[in-house]
Design a protein around this motif. Structure first.
Motif, PDB file in Angstrom:
ATOM      1  N   HIS A 287     -17.332  -8.401  66.119  1.00  0.00           N
ATOM      2  CA  HIS A 287     -16.221  -9.333  65.904  1.00  0.00           C
ATOM      3  C   HIS A 287     -16.673 -10.629  65.237  1.00  0.00           C
ATOM      4  O   HIS A 287     -15.880 -11.282  64.560  1.00  0.00           O
ATOM      5  CB  HIS A 287     -15.523  -9.640  67.230  1.00  0.00           C
ATOM      6  N   ASP A 288     -17.951 -10.970  65.397  1.00  0.00           N
ATOM      7  CA  ASP A 288     -18.436 -12.219  64.820  1.00  0.00           C
ATOM      8  C   ASP A 288     -19.023 -12.041  63.418  1.00  0.00           C
ATOM      9  O   ASP A 288     -19.564 -12.997  62.858  1.00  0.00           O
ATOM     10  CB  ASP A 288     -19.445 -12.880  65.748  1.00  0.00           C
ATOM     11  N   LEU A 289     -18.877 -10.842  62.839  1.00  0.00           N
ATOM     12  CA  LEU A 289     -19.353 -10.631  61.466  1.00  0.00           C
ATOM     13  C   LEU A 289     -18.499 -11.463  60.515  1.00  0.00           C
ATOM     14  O   LEU A 289     -17.274 -11.552  60.671  1.00  0.00           O
ATOM     15  CB  LEU A 289     -19.260  -9.148  61.103  1.00  0.00           C
ATOM     16  N   ASP A 290     -19.148 -12.094  59.546  1.00  0.00           N
ATOM     17  CA  ASP A 290     -18.445 -12.900  58.550  1.00  0.00           C
ATOM     18  C   ASP A 290     -17.274 -12.102  57.970  1.00  0.00           C
ATOM     19  O   ASP A 290     -17.461 -10.959  57.548  1.00  0.00           O
ATOM     20  CB  ASP A 290     -19.423 -13.296  57.434  1.00  0.00           C
ATOM     21  N   PRO A 291     -16.066 -12.671  57.945  1.00  0.00           N
ATOM     22  CA  PRO A 291     -14.895 -11.944  57.449  1.00  0.00           C
ATOM     23  C   PRO A 291     -15.051 -11.434  56.016  1.00  0.00           C
ATOM     24  O   PRO A 291     -14.579 -10.350  55.684  1.00  0.00           O
ATOM     25  CB  PRO A 291     -13.761 -12.965  57.547  1.00  0.00           C
ATOM     26  N   GLY A 292     -15.712 -12.204  55.170  1.00  0.00           N
ATOM     27  CA  GLY A 292     -15.947 -11.758  53.794  1.00  0.00           C
ATOM     28  C   GLY A 292     -16.863 -10.544  53.745  1.00  0.00           C
ATOM     29  O   GLY A 292     -16.632  -9.599  52.983  1.00  0.00           O
TER      30      GLY A 292
ATOM     31  N   ALA B   1     -14.905  -7.480  54.983  1.00  0.00           N
ATOM     32  CA  ALA B   1     -14.016  -6.948  53.945  1.00  0.00           C
ATOM     33  C   ALA B   1     -14.806  -6.189  52.879  1.00  0.00           C
ATOM     34  O   ALA B   1     -14.381  -5.130  52.406  1.00  0.00           O
ATOM     35  CB  ALA B   1     -13.213  -8.085  53.318  1.00  0.00           C
ATOM     36  N   GLU B   2     -15.965  -6.724  52.521  1.00  0.00           N
ATOM     37  CA  GLU B   2     -16.827  -6.066  51.528  1.00  0.00           C
ATOM     38  C   GLU B   2     -17.306  -4.708  52.040  1.00  0.00           C
ATOM     39  O   GLU B   2     -17.269  -3.703  51.306  1.00  0.00           O
ATOM     40  CB  GLU B   2     -18.019  -6.961  51.223  1.00  0.00           C
ATOM     41  N   LEU B   3     -17.755  -4.650  53.279  1.00  0.00           N
ATOM     42  CA  LEU B   3     -18.220  -3.392  53.861  1.00  0.00           C
ATOM     43  C   LEU B   3     -17.112  -2.344  53.905  1.00  0.00           C
ATOM     44  O   LEU B   3     -17.327  -1.176  53.570  1.00  0.00           O
ATOM     45  CB  LEU B   3     -18.760  -3.622  55.271  1.00  0.00           C
ATOM     46  N   ILE B   4     -15.924  -2.761  54.321  1.00  0.00           N
ATOM     47  CA  ILE B   4     -14.800  -1.827  54.415  1.00  0.00           C
ATOM     48  C   ILE B   4     -14.418  -1.305  53.033  1.00  0.00           C
ATOM     49  O   ILE B   4     -14.166  -0.112  52.855  1.00  0.00           O
ATOM     50  CB  ILE B   4     -13.608  -2.483  55.146  1.00  0.00           C
ATOM     51  N   ALA B   5     -14.412  -2.165  52.036  1.00  0.00           N
ATOM     52  CA  ALA B   5     -14.075  -1.742  50.673  1.00  0.00           C
ATOM     53  C   ALA B   5     -15.113  -0.786  50.100  1.00  0.00           C
ATOM     54  O   ALA B   5     -14.768   0.230  49.477  1.00  0.00           O
ATOM     55  CB  ALA B   5     -13.921  -2.966  49.764  1.00  0.00           C
ATOM     56  N   THR B   6     -16.394  -1.074  50.323  1.00  0.00           N
ATOM     57  CA  THR B   6     -17.434  -0.181  49.789  1.00  0.00           C
ATOM     58  C   THR B   6     -17.473   1.131  50.560  1.00  0.00           C
ATOM     59  O   THR B   6     -17.768   2.180  49.993  1.00  0.00           O
ATOM     60  CB  THR B   6     -18.826  -0.856  49.775  1.00  0.00           C
ATOM     61  N   GLU B   7     -17.147   1.098  51.846  1.00  0.00           N
ATOM     62  CA  GLU B   7     -17.055   2.332  52.652  1.00  0.00           C
ATOM     63  C   GLU B   7     -15.946   3.227  52.106  1.00  0.00           C
ATOM     64  O   GLU B   7     -16.129   4.431  51.935  1.00  0.00           O
ATOM     65  CB  GLU B   7     -16.778   1.986  54.119  1.00  0.00           C
TER      66      GLU B   7
ATOM     67  N   PRO C 228     -21.800   2.682  54.003  1.00  0.00           N
ATOM     68  CA  PRO C 228     -21.987   1.251  54.260  1.00  0.00           C
ATOM     69  C   PRO C 228     -21.750   0.834  55.715  1.00  0.00           C
ATOM     70  O   PRO C 228     -22.402  -0.083  56.208  1.00  0.00           O
ATOM     71  CB  PRO C 228     -20.965   0.593  53.326  1.00  0.00           C
ATOM     72  N   LEU C 229     -20.850   1.512  56.415  1.00  0.00           N
ATOM     73  CA  LEU C 229     -20.578   1.164  57.805  1.00  0.00           C
ATOM     74  C   LEU C 229     -21.470   1.914  58.796  1.00  0.00           C
ATOM     75  O   LEU C 229     -21.344   1.721  60.009  1.00  0.00           O
ATOM     76  CB  LEU C 229     -19.101   1.426  58.146  1.00  0.00           C
ATOM     77  N   PHE C 230     -22.389   2.735  58.316  1.00  0.00           N
ATOM     78  CA  PHE C 230     -23.235   3.533  59.209  1.00  0.00           C
ATOM     79  C   PHE C 230     -23.927   2.703  60.295  1.00  0.00           C
ATOM     80  O   PHE C 230     -23.987   3.141  61.453  1.00  0.00           O
ATOM     81  CB  PHE C 230     -24.260   4.350  58.422  1.00  0.00           C
ATOM     82  N   PRO C 231     -24.441   1.509  59.976  1.00  0.00           N
ATOM     83  CA  PRO C 231     -25.109   0.732  61.032  1.00  0.00           C
ATOM     84  C   PRO C 231     -24.193   0.380  62.212  1.00  0.00           C
ATOM     85  O   PRO C 231     -24.673   0.031  63.288  1.00  0.00           O
ATOM     86  CB  PRO C 231     -25.570  -0.538  60.320  1.00  0.00           C
TER      87      PRO C 231
END
Length: 96
Positions: free
Chosen positions: A13-18, A21-27, A72-75
């Motif tokens: 939850h504390d991951l930078d919002p930008g 969003a980048e991780l979700i888009a690349t996923e 990208p979201l694997f971690p």
């Protein structure tokens, strides 16, 4: 080889919002690429959870491993993999 894969995602939850969003888009882009290649043959959302149930068609368990690690979201995932094979009572098996 077919594999049933469940992916449960838990982005902090504390991951930078930008960054989030980048991780979700690349996923999403990677998932679309793998679907178009015929590797990620089914993708279903699990209702009420940040999870999916998927079927992959790959040459080997090693190839699936490489694909999953490339997401990208694997971690942030807990992944459960089950190898699949045809069932003798399957209509597709009976019909040949």
């Amino acid at each position: 080889m077919l594999f049933h894969v469940r992916m449960d995602v838990a982005i902090p939850h504390d991951l930078d919002p930008g960054r989030r969003a980048e991780l979700i888009a690349t996923e999403k882009a990677r998932a679309v690429e793998l679907q178009r290649a015929g590797t990620w043959v089914h993708l279903w959302r699990v209702v009420g959870q940040y999870s999916n149930i998927s079927v992959f068609d790959v040459d080997s368990a090693d190839q699936l491993h490489q694909i999953l690690w490339s997401l990208p979201l694997f971690p942030f995932m807990t992944v459960t993999v089950t190898a699949l094979t045809t069932h003798p009572s399957s209509l597709s098996e009976v019909d040949g």
